[in-house]
Design a protein around this motif. Structure first.
Motif, PDB file in Angstrom:
ATOM      1  N   ILE A 167       0.865  -1.171   0.000  1.00  0.00           N
ATOM      2  CA  ILE A 167       0.000   0.000   0.000  1.00  0.00           C
ATOM      3  C   ILE A 167       0.903   1.224   0.000  1.00  0.00           C
ATOM      4  CG2 ILE A 167      -1.720   1.323   1.293  1.00  0.00           C
ATOM      5  CD1 ILE A 167      -2.610  -1.364   2.542  1.00  0.00           C
ATOM      6  N   VAL A 168       0.602   2.177  -0.881  1.00  0.00           N
ATOM      7  CA  VAL A 168       1.364   3.424  -0.933  1.00  0.00           C
ATOM      8  C   VAL A 168       0.396   4.594  -0.898  1.00  0.00           C
ATOM      9  CG1 VAL A 168       3.016   4.833  -2.212  1.00  0.00           C
ATOM     10  CG2 VAL A 168       3.197   2.335  -2.293  1.00  0.00           C
ATOM     11  N   MET A 169       0.587   5.490   0.064  1.00  0.00           N
ATOM     12  CA  MET A 169      -0.246   6.684   0.157  1.00  0.00           C
ATOM     13  C   MET A 169       0.641   7.920   0.172  1.00  0.00           C
ATOM     14  SD  MET A 169      -3.143   7.816   2.951  1.00  0.00           S
ATOM     15  CE  MET A 169      -4.071   9.349   2.703  1.00  0.00           C
ATOM     16  N   GLN A 170       0.257   8.898  -0.661  1.00  0.00           N
ATOM     17  CA  GLN A 170       0.934  10.185  -0.670  1.00  0.00           C
ATOM     18  C   GLN A 170      -0.092  11.294  -0.425  1.00  0.00           C
ATOM     19  OE1 GLN A 170       3.968  10.978  -3.737  1.00  0.00           O
ATOM     20  NE2 GLN A 170       3.474   8.957  -4.583  1.00  0.00           N
ATOM     21  N   LYS A 171       0.258  12.217   0.450  1.00  0.00           N
ATOM     22  CA  LYS A 171      -0.591  13.390   0.698  1.00  0.00           C
ATOM     23  C   LYS A 171       0.342  14.593   0.710  1.00  0.00           C
ATOM     24  CE  LYS A 171      -4.326  15.021   3.764  1.00  0.00           C
ATOM     25  NZ  LYS A 171      -3.835  16.336   4.226  1.00  0.00           N
ATOM     26  N   ASN A 172       0.462  15.244  -0.430  1.00  0.00           N
ATOM     27  CA  ASN A 172       1.489  16.266  -0.621  1.00  0.00           C
ATOM     28  C   ASN A 172       0.887  17.673  -0.683  1.00  0.00           C
ATOM     29  OD1 ASN A 172       3.461  14.219  -0.814  1.00  0.00           O
ATOM     30  ND2 ASN A 172       3.027  13.955  -2.993  1.00  0.00           N
ATOM     31  N   ARG A 173       1.736  18.648  -0.379  1.00  0.00           N
ATOM     32  CA  ARG A 173       1.346  20.055  -0.437  1.00  0.00           C
ATOM     33  C   ARG A 173       2.502  20.853  -1.031  1.00  0.00           C
ATOM     34  NH1 ARG A 173      -3.031  21.280   2.932  1.00  0.00           N
ATOM     35  NH2 ARG A 173      -3.635  19.645   4.405  1.00  0.00           N
ATOM     36  N   GLY A 174       2.223  22.098  -1.369  1.00  0.00           N
ATOM     37  CA  GLY A 174       3.261  22.971  -1.882  1.00  0.00           C
ATOM     38  C   GLY A 174       3.606  24.077  -0.910  1.00  0.00           C
ATOM     39  N   HIS A 175       4.906  24.260  -0.646  1.00  0.00           N
ATOM     40  CA  HIS A 175       5.405  25.387   0.149  1.00  0.00           C
ATOM     41  C   HIS A 175       4.786  25.439   1.547  1.00  0.00           C
ATOM     42  CE1 HIS A 175       7.003  26.548  -3.708  1.00  0.00           C
ATOM     43  NE2 HIS A 175       5.791  26.703  -4.208  1.00  0.00           N
ATOM     44  N   HIS A 176       4.744  24.284   2.233  1.00  0.00           N
ATOM     45  CA  HIS A 176       4.170  24.222   3.573  1.00  0.00           C
ATOM     46  C   HIS A 176       5.070  23.476   4.556  1.00  0.00           C
ATOM     47  CE1 HIS A 176       0.351  25.586   1.833  1.00  0.00           C
ATOM     48  NE2 HIS A 176      -0.014  25.852   3.066  1.00  0.00           N
ATOM     49  N   ALA A 177       6.370  23.584   4.399  1.00  0.00           N
ATOM     50  CA  ALA A 177       7.273  23.004   5.399  1.00  0.00           C
ATOM     51  C   ALA A 177       6.911  23.578   6.764  1.00  0.00           C
ATOM     52  CB  ALA A 177       8.727  23.325   5.050  1.00  0.00           C
ATOM     53  N   GLY A 178       6.986  22.728   7.805  1.00  0.00           N
ATOM     54  CA  GLY A 178       6.542  23.197   9.106  1.00  0.00           C
ATOM     55  C   GLY A 178       7.274  22.545  10.258  1.00  0.00           C
ATOM     56  N   GLU A 179       7.019  23.032  11.455  1.00  0.00           N
ATOM     57  CA  GLU A 179       7.589  22.448  12.666  1.00  0.00           C
ATOM     58  C   GLU A 179       7.156  20.996  12.759  1.00  0.00           C
ATOM     59  OE1 GLU A 179       7.684  20.924  16.567  1.00  0.00           O
ATOM     60  OE2 GLU A 179       5.779  21.608  15.702  1.00  0.00           O
ATOM     61  N   ALA A 180       8.067  20.108  13.137  1.00  0.00           N
ATOM     62  CA  ALA A 180       7.855  18.667  12.999  1.00  0.00           C
ATOM     63  C   ALA A 180       6.621  18.159  13.728  1.00  0.00           C
ATOM     64  CB  ALA A 180       9.099  17.909  13.467  1.00  0.00           C
ATOM     65  N   ARG A 181       6.434  18.543  14.984  1.00  0.00           N
ATOM     66  CA  ARG A 181       5.320  17.990  15.762  1.00  0.00           C
ATOM     67  C   ARG A 181       3.971  18.399  15.161  1.00  0.00           C
ATOM     68  NH1 ARG A 181       4.623  15.215  20.385  1.00  0.00           N
ATOM     69  NH2 ARG A 181       6.895  15.198  20.709  1.00  0.00           N
ATOM     70  N   GLN A 182       3.852  19.659  14.788  1.00  0.00           N
ATOM     71  CA  GLN A 182       2.594  20.099  14.185  1.00  0.00           C
ATOM     72  C   GLN A 182       2.396  19.468  12.814  1.00  0.00           C
ATOM     73  OE1 GLN A 182       2.479  24.406  14.292  1.00  0.00           O
ATOM     74  NE2 GLN A 182       1.421  24.359  16.265  1.00  0.00           N
ATOM     75  N   PHE A 183       3.452  19.405  12.021  1.00  0.00           N
ATOM     76  CA  PHE A 183       3.416  18.758  10.707  1.00  0.00           C
ATOM     77  C   PHE A 183       2.848  17.347  10.837  1.00  0.00           C
ATOM     78  CE2 PHE A 183       5.944  18.220   6.559  1.00  0.00           C
ATOM     79  CZ  PHE A 183       5.539  16.921   6.317  1.00  0.00           C
TER      80      PHE A 183
END
Length: 299
Positions: free
Chosen positions: A139-155
């Protein structure tokens, strides 16, 4: 049945109020500090029971409540609801760390109350079609966004937890190993890769927040068939060189297709029936456990 809602942000307005306002047999009691939002609720949905004071809201006789406030406020609000004998539905995550999330889940269980996390994708009809595929090997799932790098815990806890829970829901095997990779720069997490291993197969979850676009896709593979869903829409089945669209319905409302009708109905039915499955508490907590492992691994 009196049902409460607290915190009226975008998700409440877009996904929950439109469904609950049309649900028969419930009396909605809404609490928010924002007076303008209360006026909007009264005008848009003709809701009569509106509160700015949480104690008055808690004393209104509600049986269950939907919590859509900020994640930082979840712990104190859930504590108050459970202390008042009120069943809880909360937007993911329960809290931003495993310790407090576990405490709240155990508290709900000890009181015989429901604490349900809003993992709507479990109830999305396109993803339910993926679960029909017998003996998946990958099973492969991708959920991607653009220009939304964030703090690890919240991410991880705010967003990637959806990927974690969807993999857990689709992967039918006991997990024997968990592997985590990620890219961090200047204190921000850019992407994360999660790999769940069992003797029967592998499940891989990917989130790239520098992908240049927003896209969600899931592939479930077996020895005889591969099924794919893009952006929580129709299911495409591939067998050898042939492809077939399964269960596509352009007339199906978006909120139903994305699982909000199903997850809300499941919560309300459980509250009405007083029925909680034996594995519910651990199941809704499991994604938080893996999320915490990811954050710890990435340091």
């Amino acid at each position: 049945m009196k049902i409460g809602m607290i915190g009226i942000g975008d998700i409440a307005k877009k996904a929950y109020l439109p469904v609950l306002a049309q649900t028969k047999g419930i009396e909605l009691h809404v609490c928010t500090r924002n007076e303008e939002t209360l006026k909007e609720m009264a005008e848009t949905y003709s809701i009569q029971h509106l509160y700015q004071n949480i104690d008055q809201w808690l004393a209104s006789g509600i049986t269950a409540a939907f919590v859509h406030s900020s994640t930082e406020s979840h712990e104190s609000i859930i504590d108050k609801l459970l202390d008042n004998g009120i069943h809880v539905y909360v937007d993911k995550p329960i809290t931003y760390n495993l310790e407090s999330s576990t405490r709240l889940m155990k508290k709900a269980e000890s009181k015989g109350l429901l604490l349900m996390v809003g993992f709507n994708r479990r109830y999305a009809p396109p993803y339910m079609k993926l679960k029909e595929l017998a003996e998946p090997n990958m099973i492969v799932m991708q959920k991607n966004r653009g220009h939304h790098a964030g703090e690890a815990r919240q991410f991880v806890f705010d967003d990637f937890i959806h990927v974690i829970d969807t993999l857990l829901d689709l992967f039918p095997y006991p997990i024997e190993d968990i592997r985590v990779r990620g890219k961090q720069e200047n204190g921000l997490l850019h992407h994360v890769v999660l790999q769940l291993e069992s003797a029967q197969g592998t499940a891989i979850g990917i989130m790239n927040r520098e992908a240049g676009t927003s896209e969600e896709k899931v592939e479930v593979m077996s020895a005889t068939e591969t099924r794919k869903v893009i952006n929580v829409n129709e299911v495409i089945s591939h067998i050898d060189k042939d492809s077939l669209t399964l269960g596509s319905d352009d007339w199906q409302p978006t909120l139903e297709k994305r699982g909000f009708h199903g997850v809300i109905a499941t919560f309300l039915e459980a509250v009405t029936d007083g029925s909680v499955s034996p594995n519910h508490y651990q199941r809704d907590l499991q994604a938080h456990l893996i999320a915490e492992k990811i954050v710890e691994t990435l340091g």
